[in-house]
Design an enzyme around this catalytic site. Structure first.
Site, PDB file in Angstrom:
ATOM      1  N   ASP A  28      51.299  41.340  43.111  1.00  0.00           N
ATOM      2  CA  ASP A  28      50.817  39.957  42.993  1.00  0.00           C
ATOM      3  C   ASP A  28      50.184  39.506  44.313  1.00  0.00           C
ATOM      4  O   ASP A  28      50.517  40.028  45.380  1.00  0.00           O
ATOM      5  CB  ASP A  28      52.007  39.056  42.621  1.00  0.00           C
ATOM      6  CG  ASP A  28      51.561  37.732  42.009  1.00  0.00           C
ATOM      7  OD1 ASP A  28      50.357  37.576  41.696  1.00  0.00           O
ATOM      8  OD2 ASP A  28      52.416  36.849  41.849  1.00  0.00           O
ATOM      9  N   ASN A  30      46.645  39.014  44.951  1.00  0.00           N
ATOM     10  CA  ASN A  30      45.253  39.368  45.290  1.00  0.00           C
ATOM     11  C   ASN A  30      44.396  38.120  45.481  1.00  0.00           C
ATOM     12  O   ASN A  30      43.562  38.055  46.389  1.00  0.00           O
ATOM     13  CB  ASN A  30      44.616  40.208  44.175  1.00  0.00           C
ATOM     14  CG  ASN A  30      45.240  41.579  44.046  1.00  0.00           C
ATOM     15  OD1 ASN A  30      46.024  41.985  44.896  1.00  0.00           O
ATOM     16  ND2 ASN A  30      44.896  42.288  42.981  1.00  0.00           N
ATOM     17  N   GLY A  31      44.597  37.134  44.599  1.00  0.00           N
ATOM     18  CA  GLY A  31      43.806  35.899  44.655  1.00  0.00           C
ATOM     19  C   GLY A  31      44.083  35.135  45.933  1.00  0.00           C
ATOM     20  O   GLY A  31      43.156  34.659  46.619  1.00  0.00           O
ATOM     21  N   ARG A  32      45.357  35.012  46.270  1.00  0.00           N
ATOM     22  CA  ARG A  32      45.716  34.265  47.483  1.00  0.00           C
ATOM     23  C   ARG A  32      45.251  34.994  48.742  1.00  0.00           C
ATOM     24  O   ARG A  32      44.828  34.376  49.710  1.00  0.00           O
ATOM     25  CB  ARG A  32      47.243  34.031  47.519  1.00  0.00           C
ATOM     26  CG  ARG A  32      47.654  32.835  46.700  1.00  0.00           C
ATOM     27  CD  ARG A  32      49.119  32.848  46.378  1.00  0.00           C
ATOM     28  NE  ARG A  32      49.415  33.783  45.292  1.00  0.00           N
ATOM     29  CZ  ARG A  32      50.632  34.036  44.844  1.00  0.00           C
ATOM     30  NH1 ARG A  32      51.664  33.446  45.405  1.00  0.00           N
ATOM     31  NH2 ARG A  32      50.814  34.873  43.842  1.00  0.00           N
ATOM     32  N   TRP A  33      45.314  36.312  48.703  1.00  0.00           N
ATOM     33  CA  TRP A  33      44.814  37.103  49.841  1.00  0.00           C
ATOM     34  C   TRP A  33      43.328  36.816  50.036  1.00  0.00           C
ATOM     35  O   TRP A  33      42.874  36.570  51.162  1.00  0.00           O
ATOM     36  CB  TRP A  33      45.037  38.590  49.566  1.00  0.00           C
ATOM     37  CG  TRP A  33      44.547  39.502  50.656  1.00  0.00           C
ATOM     38  CD1 TRP A  33      45.253  39.944  51.728  1.00  0.00           C
ATOM     39  CD2 TRP A  33      43.236  40.080  50.775  1.00  0.00           C
ATOM     40  NE1 TRP A  33      44.469  40.761  52.515  1.00  0.00           N
ATOM     41  CE2 TRP A  33      43.225  40.862  51.949  1.00  0.00           C
ATOM     42  CE3 TRP A  33      42.069  40.018  50.005  1.00  0.00           C
ATOM     43  CZ2 TRP A  33      42.097  41.568  52.378  1.00  0.00           C
ATOM     44  CZ3 TRP A  33      40.955  40.715  50.418  1.00  0.00           C
ATOM     45  CH2 TRP A  33      40.973  41.479  51.593  1.00  0.00           C
ATOM     46  N   SER A  73      48.798  41.904  32.539  1.00  0.00           N
ATOM     47  CA  SER A  73      49.789  41.454  31.555  1.00  0.00           C
ATOM     48  C   SER A  73      49.097  40.933  30.301  1.00  0.00           C
ATOM     49  O   SER A  73      47.899  40.619  30.318  1.00  0.00           O
ATOM     50  CB  SER A  73      50.656  40.342  32.166  1.00  0.00           C
ATOM     51  OG  SER A  73      49.915  39.143  32.267  1.00  0.00           O
ATOM     52  N   THR A  74      49.874  40.810  29.227  1.00  0.00           N
ATOM     53  CA  THR A  74      49.312  40.237  27.999  1.00  0.00           C
ATOM     54  C   THR A  74      48.867  38.788  28.245  1.00  0.00           C
ATOM     55  O   THR A  74      48.007  38.271  27.536  1.00  0.00           O
ATOM     56  CB  THR A  74      50.344  40.280  26.849  1.00  0.00           C
ATOM     57  OG1 THR A  74      51.605  39.808  27.331  1.00  0.00           O
ATOM     58  CG2 THR A  74      50.532  41.684  26.308  1.00  0.00           C
ATOM     59  N   ASN A  76      47.466  37.799  31.080  1.00  0.00           N
ATOM     60  CA  ASN A  76      46.307  37.761  31.983  1.00  0.00           C
ATOM     61  C   ASN A  76      44.972  37.581  31.252  1.00  0.00           C
ATOM     62  O   ASN A  76      43.952  37.300  31.882  1.00  0.00           O
ATOM     63  CB  ASN A  76      46.248  39.008  32.883  1.00  0.00           C
ATOM     64  CG  ASN A  76      47.303  39.018  33.976  1.00  0.00           C
ATOM     65  OD1 ASN A  76      47.820  40.064  34.358  1.00  0.00           O
ATOM     66  ND2 ASN A  76      47.645  37.839  34.514  1.00  0.00           N
ATOM     67  N   TRP A  77      44.989  37.690  29.910  1.00  0.00           N
ATOM     68  CA  TRP A  77      43.753  37.404  29.152  1.00  0.00           C
ATOM     69  C   TRP A  77      43.346  35.946  29.279  1.00  0.00           C
ATOM     70  O   TRP A  77      42.217  35.581  28.952  1.00  0.00           O
ATOM     71  CB  TRP A  77      43.945  37.742  27.664  1.00  0.00           C
ATOM     72  CG  TRP A  77      44.152  39.190  27.379  1.00  0.00           C
ATOM     73  CD1 TRP A  77      45.328  39.785  27.002  1.00  0.00           C
ATOM     74  CD2 TRP A  77      43.176  40.249  27.427  1.00  0.00           C
ATOM     75  NE1 TRP A  77      45.146  41.137  26.827  1.00  0.00           N
ATOM     76  CE2 TRP A  77      43.837  41.445  27.078  1.00  0.00           C
ATOM     77  CE3 TRP A  77      41.809  40.300  27.739  1.00  0.00           C
ATOM     78  CZ2 TRP A  77      43.194  42.684  27.028  1.00  0.00           C
ATOM     79  CZ3 TRP A  77      41.169  41.530  27.685  1.00  0.00           C
ATOM     80  CH2 TRP A  77      41.851  42.692  27.339  1.00  0.00           C
ATOM     81  N   ARG A 202      59.801  35.755  40.093  1.00  0.00           N
ATOM     82  CA  ARG A 202      59.950  35.742  38.640  1.00  0.00           C
ATOM     83  C   ARG A 202      59.465  37.072  38.084  1.00  0.00           C
ATOM     84  O   ARG A 202      58.775  37.830  38.768  1.00  0.00           O
ATOM     85  CB  ARG A 202      59.183  34.573  38.016  1.00  0.00           C
ATOM     86  CG  ARG A 202      57.699  34.537  38.375  1.00  0.00           C
ATOM     87  CD  ARG A 202      56.962  33.424  37.625  1.00  0.00           C
ATOM     88  NE  ARG A 202      55.606  33.271  38.130  1.00  0.00           N
ATOM     89  CZ  ARG A 202      55.208  32.305  38.971  1.00  0.00           C
ATOM     90  NH1 ARG A 202      56.072  31.409  39.407  1.00  0.00           N
ATOM     91  NH2 ARG A 202      53.958  32.248  39.379  1.00  0.00           N
TER      92      ARG A 202
HETATM   93  C1  IPE Z   1      51.981  39.178  36.954  1.00  0.00           C
HETATM   94  O1  IPE Z   1      51.254  38.428  37.862  1.00  0.00           O
HETATM   95  C2  IPE Z   1      51.102  40.177  36.278  1.00  0.00           C
HETATM   96  C3  IPE Z   1      50.576  41.239  37.121  1.00  0.00           C
HETATM   97  C4  IPE Z   1      50.876  41.455  38.376  1.00  0.00           C
HETATM   98  C5  IPE Z   1      49.656  42.122  36.467  1.00  0.00           C
HETATM   99  P1  IPE Z   1      50.636  37.013  37.497  1.00  0.00           P
HETATM  100  O2  IPE Z   1      49.986  36.520  38.719  1.00  0.00           O
HETATM  101  O3  IPE Z   1      49.817  37.103  36.275  1.00  0.00           O
HETATM  102  O4  IPE Z   1      51.960  36.185  37.160  1.00  0.00           O
HETATM  103  P2  IPE Z   1      52.234  34.621  37.093  1.00  0.00           P
HETATM  104  O5  IPE Z   1      51.227  34.027  36.160  1.00  0.00           O
HETATM  105  O6  IPE Z   1      52.081  34.069  38.470  1.00  0.00           O
HETATM  106  O7  IPE Z   1      53.640  34.501  36.603  1.00  0.00           O
HETATM  107  C1  IPE Z   2      47.642  40.155  41.048  1.00  0.00           C
HETATM  108  O1  IPE Z   2      47.046  39.197  41.833  1.00  0.00           O
HETATM  109  C2  IPE Z   2      46.648  40.885  40.178  1.00  0.00           C
HETATM  110  C3  IPE Z   2      46.790  40.611  38.747  1.00  0.00           C
HETATM  111  C4  IPE Z   2      47.617  39.783  38.193  1.00  0.00           C
HETATM  112  C5  IPE Z   2      45.884  41.315  37.865  1.00  0.00           C
HETATM  113  P1  IPE Z   2      46.707  37.740  41.288  1.00  0.00           P
HETATM  114  O2  IPE Z   2      45.319  37.750  40.770  1.00  0.00           O
HETATM  115  O3  IPE Z   2      47.746  37.261  40.333  1.00  0.00           O
HETATM  116  O4  IPE Z   2      46.775  36.906  42.627  1.00  0.00           O
HETATM  117  P2  IPE Z   2      47.262  35.407  42.822  1.00  0.00           P
HETATM  118  O5  IPE Z   2      48.635  35.306  42.220  1.00  0.00           O
HETATM  119  O6  IPE Z   2      46.271  34.534  42.122  1.00  0.00           O
HETATM  120  O7  IPE Z   2      47.281  35.211  44.301  1.00  0.00           O
HETATM  121 MG    MG Z   3      49.437  36.138  40.537  1.00  0.00          MG
END
Ligand code: IPE
Ligand code: IPE
Ligand code: MG
Length: 251
Positions: A28, A30-33, A73-74, A76-77, A202
């Protein structure tokens, strides 16, 4: 557990007798990084893919039996379509680029999740990678793609119910071992250690059944910053835990 050579850089001493057999990681942050770097989310996912490559290599080098990675994840769609497409494009790129090396290192690629709903190119690539490496005897690299744990459990219940209806399974024969065989993780040991990066504490619908007795380690580091030193710290935390499995402890 077989050591293949010297420990990778960033690793001190590891007590090989206390090592986890199976590590599961919720990758988890990647977005915040990316945001912290002033970059777009796709750049974060690319950095995450590069990190994944390194963590897979390290995990195989330290002799893990299995590494499970939560990649999609399911749920993430729900993300914007361009982000979803970028994620699957990166997956295709990763497998195309790395599959030969994985194969050379005896890594066995497995996927858990409903891959029939993946974009065709991604589905093709994962199927090819799994077929190529199916007989390998080294680390199992189990990637969770379009994975949801509740769905996995419901799917298992449905499969078993079907077999009972057909008369090929007795209701009394459904025990924990039988149920586990109906999950995607069929034949894999349960994860001993679950790591989640980026501070969230979580499960996000990940391996609810299989993590029943796993040790959980959370790190504030975002996934692209999950360097060997951080991985090593997580393993050290695990090794200092006393796993009691409901029995009386040492003190
Ligand atoms: C969990 O991360 C799914 C994966 C790492 C692939 P998310 O970023 O989707 O989880 P939530 O939404 O914060 O719980
Ligand atoms: C995890 O990083 C990658 C996937 C869930 C596919 P995120 O994309 O969830 O990153 P944040 O949580 O927005 O920082
Ligand atoms: Mg995330």
């Amino acid at each position: 557990m077989q050591m293949r050579g010297p420990l990778p850089s960033g690793f001190g001493e590891l007590d090989m007798t206390k090592m986890p057999r199976h590590v599961a990681i919720i990758m988890d942050g990647n977005g915040r990084w990316a945001k912290a770097q002033g970059k777009g989310r796709t750049a974060g996912h690319r950095a995450g893919m590069e990190r994944l490559c390194k963590v897979v290599r390290t995990s195989s080098d330290i002799g893990l039996e299995a590494l499970t990675l939560y990649a999609f994840s399911t749920e993430n769609w729900k993300r914007p379509r361009p982000e979803v497409e970028a994620l699957f494009a990166l997956l295709v790129e990763y497998i195309r680029r790395e599959i030969d090396e994985l194969h050379r290192n005896q890594v066995c690629l497995r996927i858990m999740g409903e891959i029939q709903y993946l974009p065709a190119a991604a589905r093709r690539e994962v199927e090819r990678g799994c077929a190529l490496t199916a007989e390998n005897t080294g680390m199992v690299l189990n990637i969770a793609l379009n994975y949801g744990s509740r769905f996995e459990i419901v799917r298992a219940a449905r499969q078993l119910a079907q077999r009972v209806q057909e008369g090929t399974l007795q209701t009394d024969a459904i025990d924990e071992a039988c149920f586990a065989q109906a999950l995607y993780t069929q034949g894999l040991s349960d994860p001993d250690l679950l790591i989640r990066t980026s501070g969230e504490q979580r499960l996000s619908n990940f391996m609810l059944y299989q993590l029943a007795y796993a040790e959980f380690v959370f790190t504030e580091k975002h996934w692209p910053d999950f360097e060997n030193e951080v991985y090593y710290e997580c393993l050290m935390q695990y090794m200092h835990r006393e796993r009691r499995f409901g029995a009386v402890g040492k003190v």
